[in-house]
Design a protein around this motif. Structure first.
Motif, mmCIF file in Angstrom:
data_model
loop_
_atom_site.group_PDB
_atom_site.id
_atom_site.type_symbol
_atom_site.label_atom_id
_atom_site.label_comp_id
_atom_site.label_asym_id
_atom_site.label_seq_id
_atom_site.Cartn_x
_atom_site.Cartn_y
_atom_site.Cartn_z
ATOM 1 N N TYR A 53 0.845 -1.182 0.000
ATOM 2 C CA TYR A 53 0.000 0.000 0.000
ATOM 3 C C TYR A 53 0.883 1.236 0.000
ATOM 4 O O TYR A 53 1.786 1.358 0.824
ATOM 5 N N VAL A 54 0.607 2.132 -0.919
ATOM 6 C CA VAL A 54 1.371 3.367 -1.031
ATOM 7 C C VAL A 54 0.735 4.406 -0.117
ATOM 8 O O VAL A 54 -0.472 4.520 -0.032
ATOM 9 N N GLY A 55 1.578 5.157 0.571
ATOM 10 C CA GLY A 55 1.039 6.172 1.454
ATOM 11 C C GLY A 55 2.121 6.892 2.220
ATOM 12 O O GLY A 55 1.850 7.539 3.210
ATOM 13 N N GLY A 56 3.335 6.750 1.795
ATOM 14 C CA GLY A 56 4.419 7.415 2.503
ATOM 15 C C GLY A 56 5.122 6.491 3.467
ATOM 16 O O GLY A 56 4.717 5.358 3.690
ATOM 17 N N ARG A 57 6.160 7.006 4.064
ATOM 18 C CA ARG A 57 7.030 6.204 4.919
ATOM 19 C C ARG A 57 6.299 5.597 6.119
ATOM 20 O O ARG A 57 6.614 4.490 6.544
ATOM 21 N N ASN A 58 5.325 6.273 6.676
ATOM 22 C CA ASN A 58 4.654 5.757 7.866
ATOM 23 C C ASN A 58 3.195 5.358 7.663
ATOM 24 O O ASN A 58 2.586 4.781 8.548
ATOM 25 N N SER A 59 2.596 5.671 6.520
ATOM 26 C CA SER A 59 1.193 5.307 6.334
ATOM 27 C C SER A 59 0.986 4.242 5.269
ATOM 28 O O SER A 59 -0.078 3.661 5.195
ATOM 29 N N GLY A 60 1.973 3.978 4.460
ATOM 30 C CA GLY A 60 1.899 2.873 3.514
ATOM 31 C C GLY A 60 2.148 1.590 4.279
ATOM 32 O O GLY A 60 2.312 1.584 5.490
ATOM 33 N N GLY A 61 2.176 0.484 3.585
ATOM 34 C CA GLY A 61 2.457 -0.739 4.310
ATOM 35 C C GLY A 61 2.486 -1.957 3.430
ATOM 36 O O GLY A 61 2.375 -1.878 2.212
ATOM 37 N N VAL A 62 2.605 -3.070 4.100
ATOM 38 C CA VAL A 62 2.646 -4.358 3.424
ATOM 39 C C VAL A 62 1.815 -5.338 4.241
ATOM 40 O O VAL A 62 1.724 -5.233 5.469
ATOM 41 N N GLN A 63 1.188 -6.272 3.537
ATOM 42 C CA GLN A 63 0.309 -7.235 4.191
ATOM 43 C C GLN A 63 0.416 -8.553 3.444
ATOM 44 O O GLN A 63 0.510 -8.582 2.225
ATOM 45 N N LEU A 64 0.402 -9.640 4.182
ATOM 46 C CA LEU A 64 0.350 -10.963 3.582
ATOM 47 C C LEU A 64 -1.102 -11.221 3.206
ATOM 48 O O LEU A 64 -1.999 -11.056 4.039
ATOM 49 N N LYS A 65 -1.352 -11.574 1.963
ATOM 50 C CA LYS A 65 -2.733 -11.767 1.512
ATOM 51 C C LYS A 65 -3.421 -12.863 2.314
ATOM 52 O O LYS A 65 -2.821 -13.869 2.666
ATOM 53 N N ASN A 66 -4.683 -12.648 2.599
ATOM 54 C CA ASN A 66 -5.472 -13.570 3.422
ATOM 55 C C ASN A 66 -5.532 -14.977 2.861
ATOM 56 O O ASN A 66 -5.705 -15.935 3.600
ATOM 57 N N THR A 67 -5.401 -15.134 1.553
ATOM 58 C CA THR A 67 -5.466 -16.448 0.951
ATOM 59 C C THR A 67 -4.285 -17.321 1.360
ATOM 60 O O THR A 67 -4.348 -18.543 1.265
ATOM 61 N N PHE A 68 -3.225 -16.710 1.853
ATOM 62 C CA PHE A 68 -2.040 -17.455 2.262
ATOM 63 C C PHE A 68 -2.067 -17.834 3.731
ATOM 64 O O PHE A 68 -1.478 -18.814 4.144
ATOM 65 N N ILE A 69 -2.752 -17.054 4.531
ATOM 66 C CA ILE A 69 -2.753 -17.229 5.980
ATOM 67 C C ILE A 69 -3.668 -18.390 6.348
ATOM 68 O O ILE A 69 -4.844 -18.408 5.998
ATOM 69 N N HIS A 70 -3.110 -19.357 7.056
ATOM 70 C CA HIS A 70 -3.877 -20.512 7.487
ATOM 71 C C HIS A 70 -4.284 -20.331 8.937
ATOM 72 O O HIS A 70 -3.473 -20.031 9.790
ATOM 73 N N THR A 71 -5.554 -20.494 9.197
ATOM 74 C CA THR A 71 -6.026 -20.415 10.580
ATOM 75 C C THR A 71 -6.551 -21.775 10.999
ATOM 76 O O THR A 71 -7.095 -22.531 10.198
ATOM 77 N N ASN A 72 -6.395 -22.091 12.245
ATOM 78 C CA ASN A 72 -6.858 -23.392 12.770
ATOM 79 C C ASN A 72 -8.138 -23.237 13.521
ATOM 80 O O ASN A 72 -8.452 -22.366 14.159
#
Length: 72
Positions: A53-72
């Motif tokens: 996500y673009v938004g500058g040094r402190n407001s942008g970010g990165v996220q692991l897509k939910n399709t990859f995250i395994h929940t039990n």
């Protein structure tokens, strides 16, 4: 090389919560530079489904897509 794997493992471990994290936040948690996190995210994006996500040094970010995250 071991330090490189440790950093990448740390990044993925932090991203496994499914939340958006800033690069600054990741760098602080792993005690490395902003530039180091950026470089590793670029490498990891080849193997993991990352959303950025673009938004500058402190407001942008990165996220692991939910399709990859395994929940039990």
């Amino acid at each position: 090389m071991a330090r490189c794997r440790d950093i990448q493992y740390g990044i993925i471990s932090l991203l496994m919560d499914g939340k958006k994290h800033t690069i600054t936040e990741l760098a602080t948690n792993l005690d490395v530079s902003y530039k180091t996190i950026s470089r590793h995210l670029n490498d990891l994006s080849t193997y993991y489904p990352l959303s950025t996500y673009v938004g500058g040094r402190n407001s942008g970010g990165v996220q692991l897509k939910n399709t990859f995250i395994h929940t039990n």
